[in-house]
Design a protein around this motif. Structure first.
Motif, PDB file in Angstrom:
ATOM      1  N   ARG A 181      42.301 -50.921 -51.417  1.00 31.25           N
ATOM      2  CA  ARG A 181      41.906 -50.711 -50.335  1.00 31.25           C
ATOM      3  C   ARG A 181      40.318 -50.061 -50.630  1.00 31.25           C
ATOM      4  O   ARG A 181      40.191 -49.566 -51.403  1.00 31.25           O
TER       5      ARG A 181
ATOM      6  N   TYR B 229      46.378 -60.369 -47.537  1.00 38.52           N
ATOM      7  CA  TYR B 229      45.474 -59.549 -47.334  1.00 38.52           C
ATOM      8  C   TYR B 229      45.058 -59.021 -48.738  1.00 38.52           C
ATOM      9  O   TYR B 229      44.409 -57.956 -48.919  1.00 38.52           O
TER      10      TYR B 229
ATOM     11  N   PHE C  97      48.783 -48.214 -43.322  1.00 41.61           N
ATOM     12  CA  PHE C  97      47.362 -48.118 -43.708  1.00 41.61           C
ATOM     13  C   PHE C  97      46.499 -49.017 -42.605  1.00 41.61           C
ATOM     14  O   PHE C  97      46.954 -49.954 -42.169  1.00 41.61           O
ATOM     15  N   ILE C  98      45.386 -48.704 -42.781  1.00 40.32           N
ATOM     16  CA  ILE C  98      44.509 -49.652 -41.850  1.00 40.32           C
ATOM     17  C   ILE C  98      44.118 -50.722 -42.651  1.00 40.32           C
ATOM     18  O   ILE C  98      43.709 -50.376 -43.906  1.00 40.32           O
ATOM     19  N   TYR C  99      43.945 -51.765 -42.161  1.00 41.65           N
ATOM     20  CA  TYR C  99      43.516 -53.172 -43.021  1.00 41.65           C
ATOM     21  C   TYR C  99      42.302 -53.065 -43.620  1.00 41.65           C
ATOM     22  O   TYR C  99      41.460 -52.512 -42.868  1.00 41.65           O
TER      23      TYR C  99
ATOM     24  N   ARG D 268      39.475 -57.216 -48.367  1.00 38.63           N
ATOM     25  CA  ARG D 268      39.277 -57.465 -49.846  1.00 38.63           C
ATOM     26  C   ARG D 268      38.581 -58.586 -50.302  1.00 38.63           C
ATOM     27  O   ARG D 268      39.103 -59.928 -49.874  1.00 38.63           O
TER      28      ARG D 268
HETATM   29  N1  SAH Z   1      53.757 -54.834 -54.083  1.00 42.10           N
HETATM   30  C1  SAH Z   1      53.914 -54.034 -53.099  1.00 42.10           C
HETATM   31  C2  SAH Z   1      52.851 -53.391 -52.563  1.00 42.10           C
HETATM   32  C3  SAH Z   1      51.646 -52.956 -53.558  1.00 42.10           C
HETATM   33  S1  SAH Z   1      50.185 -52.472 -52.745  1.00 42.10           S
HETATM   34  C4  SAH Z   1      54.660 -54.902 -51.877  1.00 42.10           C
HETATM   35  O1  SAH Z   1      54.520 -55.900 -51.849  1.00 42.10           O
HETATM   36  O2  SAH Z   1      55.219 -54.307 -51.255  1.00 42.10           O
HETATM   37  C5  SAH Z   1      50.723 -51.352 -51.621  1.00 42.10           C
HETATM   38  C6  SAH Z   1      50.710 -51.510 -50.259  1.00 42.10           C
HETATM   39  O3  SAH Z   1      49.163 -51.341 -49.951  1.00 42.10           O
HETATM   40  C7  SAH Z   1      51.159 -52.637 -49.524  1.00 42.10           C
HETATM   41  O4  SAH Z   1      52.591 -52.494 -49.211  1.00 42.10           O
HETATM   42  C8  SAH Z   1      50.374 -52.622 -48.332  1.00 42.10           C
HETATM   43  O5  SAH Z   1      50.837 -52.202 -47.429  1.00 42.10           O
HETATM   44  C9  SAH Z   1      49.004 -51.967 -48.562  1.00 42.10           C
HETATM   45  N2  SAH Z   1      47.848 -52.996 -48.640  1.00 42.10           N
HETATM   46  C10 SAH Z   1      47.819 -53.891 -49.404  1.00 42.10           C
HETATM   47  N3  SAH Z   1      46.638 -54.686 -49.370  1.00 42.10           N
HETATM   48  C11 SAH Z   1      46.052 -53.971 -48.525  1.00 42.10           C
HETATM   49  C12 SAH Z   1      44.905 -54.266 -47.558  1.00 42.10           C
HETATM   50  N4  SAH Z   1      43.836 -55.060 -47.892  1.00 42.10           N
HETATM   51  N5  SAH Z   1      44.570 -53.313 -46.608  1.00 42.10           N
HETATM   52  C13 SAH Z   1      45.102 -52.406 -46.287  1.00 42.10           C
HETATM   53  N6  SAH Z   1      46.714 -52.169 -46.768  1.00 42.10           N
HETATM   54  C14 SAH Z   1      46.882 -52.841 -48.018  1.00 42.10           C
END
Ligand code: SAH
Ligand code: SF4
Ligand code: F3S
Length: 487
Positions: free
Chosen positions: A93, A206, A377-379, A382
């Motif tokens: 993030r 995402y 988490f807030i989106y 990326r």
């Molecule tokens: N491999 C794991 C997660 C790895 S990343 C799985 O698939 O569950 C950990 C967490 O970060 C994810 O589960 C997701 O909820 C969050 N995450 C990943 N990319 C994100 C993004 N672009 N914005 C917000 N949260 C994100």
């Protein structure tokens, strides 16, 4: 063990060997000469600090960096005013990135006071070309930059950086290599993470991880078992098997082995008391895995099962490859077979196109599943991921409001779930003396919950029965149980 190598016997007059890890041992020996010079000049050993951002996989990588630095002869410290500081970065993030830039500014201040200081950056953020451009332009005081695929070459890169001026950058786009048997310095003597696989092939729309960690690669089961046996011989009682999607472990091996089968083999290791793993992708969780967990005496009663969204439409756009109904069915099956299991999750709020109705579905899901805990988490957009190019990005205020609403429900549910254990006696692995109150020690229950009990450092690393007396939401206050009943 890893640290039985006699670096003094490596002939530095010879050319470095080509095979790994022998090549890295050669460069460790070479760096040791540099440390010797430093000690002669300054009358002390140089100090090194490894700072970790991000997930368990990064934490494990940092243990490898620390192991190499220790073998080179550095005195390890947590103080960033050291002679060598390395940031092992995360880019999942944007706020993770911003923290790195902020902390780099502080390091620059330390370096001005200690011009001999070396600053290195590695990890996921370094795999992004725009980050490298920014570093070159605005952070010229950084000495060494490498990525996730060549971390095993740390000793060699450090050696090269001692011999060169300016910023040394070495980033690889991919690797199919897994280098075994590098030195490791564990943070805890009694528990350890173990990589069972690297990379990710899921490409959730995402997520940047597949781009910065590369394709999925599994370690051979024999290598994993050998590492765990060594760890157990060295005092480890709990292992955490690590991968971005452990449920697809072994699929790419020449002789495929299912994750459930690997677990069965790990269970057989004598002396090992507890097994954890993360992360499980719901789409790949097999009935065999549920069976192995149910029958096991060592696999902890905890499953981290990221939901991400409770709306089937958003899940489709996220490329998660399961529906809301399929997820619910899976949870029911797991709870039916293993009633005392704790289920935790990850949820993203504000994915492009998410409507208030979609969020309602997520909130409803939290109530139905009754998560024991959820990371929300807030989106975060990326660069380079498909979701970043989607048109209907959610306004920030709406995301924030949704996040707060979700968090409230998550906290309520987690509290309710935790309260169920009140009065029970369970086994806890005592992990540390409590930072805020040294008359307490902190333990972890089989289902991953935390309990604080009166005790001292002599209990650390031990499995103790504790009675759970007062529930404080996410943790319990308790007491070491002196009777002989365990439930
Ligand atoms: N491999 C794991 C997660 C790895 S990343 C799985 O698939 O569950 C950990 C967490 O970060 C994810 O589960 C997701 O909820 C969050 N995450 C990943 N990319 C994100 C993004 N672009 N914005 C917000 N949260 C994100
Ligand atoms: Fe990211 Fe999805 Fe892979 Fe997890 S499974 S690391 S969320 S792409
Ligand atoms: Fe972050 Fe890399 Fe882990 S992006 S979450 S440190 S795999």
């Amino acid at each position: 063990m890893f640290d039985e190598i006699d670096f003094g016997r490596i002939d530095l007059e010879e050319a470095p060997p080509l095979e790994e890890p022998a090549r890295q041992f050669y460069f460790i020996a070479k760096c040791r000469e540099w440390v010797k010079d430093f000690e002669e000049k300054h009358g002390r050993l140089p100090k090194a600090c490894v700072t970790t951002f991000g997930c368990q996989m990064n934490a494990r990588d940092s243990e490898k960096l620390s192991g190499i630095l220790r073998d080179i002869g550095y005195e390890m410290t947590e103080d960033e005013r050291a002679d060598f500081v390395i940031f092992n970065t995360c880019t999942v993030r944007d706020n993770a990135n911003q923290r790195v830039y902020g902390r780099l500014g502080e390091l620059n201040g330390y370096k001005r006071r200690n011009p001999g200081m070396k600053i290195a950056l590695c990890g996921c953020m370094m795999q992004e070309p725009e980050v490298i451009e920014k570093l070159k332009k605005s952070y010229p005081f950084v000495d060494l930059v490498f990525g996730t695929h060549n971390i095993y070459k740390f000793a060699e890169l450090l050696c090269r950086s001692f011999e060169s001026q300016g910023m040394l950058i070495d980033i690889w786009k991919e690797t199919d290599k897994i280098v075994e048997d590098l030195p490791v310095e564990r943070k805890y003597p009694f528990k350890s993470g173990i990589n069972i696989m690297f990379g990710c092939d899921n490409f959730c729309s995402y997520c940047i991880v597949p781009y910065v960690r590369g394709r999925e690669r599994s370690r051979e089961p024999e290598d994993i078992l050998r590492e765990i046996r060594r760890l157990v011989a060295d005092g480890v009682v709990e292992v955490m098997l690590l991968g971005q999607n452990v449920n697809s472990y072994g699929k790419t091996l020449d002789k495929p082995v299912a994750f459930a089968e690997l677990l069965r083999q790990v269970e057989g290791i004598e002396g090992l008391k507890r097994i954890r793993f993360m992360t499980s992708h719901p789409k790949d969780l097999s009935p065999e895995l549920i069976q192995v967990m149910k029958e096991s005496e060592k696999i902890c009663r905890h499953l981290h099962l990221p939901l991400q969204s409770g709306s089937t439409e958003i899940l489709r756009r996220m490329n998660r490859r399961y529906t809301r109904e399929q997820y619910l069915e899976l949870v029911q099956k797991i709870r039916g077979e293993i009633p005392d299991i704790a289920i935790t999750t990850d949820i993203i709020v504000g994915f492009p196109g998410e409507t208030p109705e979609d969020l309602e579905q997520t909130i409803d899901m939290v109530r139905r599943v009754k998560y024991d805990n959820a990371f929300t988490f807030i989106y975060s957009k990326r660069t380079g991921t498909p979701a970043a190019a989607m048109e209907d990005q959610v306004p920030e205020a709406q995301m924030k409001e949704g996040f707060d609403r979700l968090l409230k429900v998550v906290q309520e549910t987690a509290r309710e779930q935790a309260a169920k254990l009140q009065g029970r006696v369970m086994e806890a692995l005592i992990e540390e003396v409590n930072e805020n109150d040294p008359s307490l020690v902190t333990g972890r229950l089989f289902d991953n919950r935390i309990v604080h009990v009166p005790g001292d450092a002599s209990l650390v690393g031990k499995l103790m029965p504790v009675s759970l007396e007062e529930c404080h939401g996410f943790y319990y206050m308790g007491r070491i149980y002196k009777g002989d009943v365990l439930c």
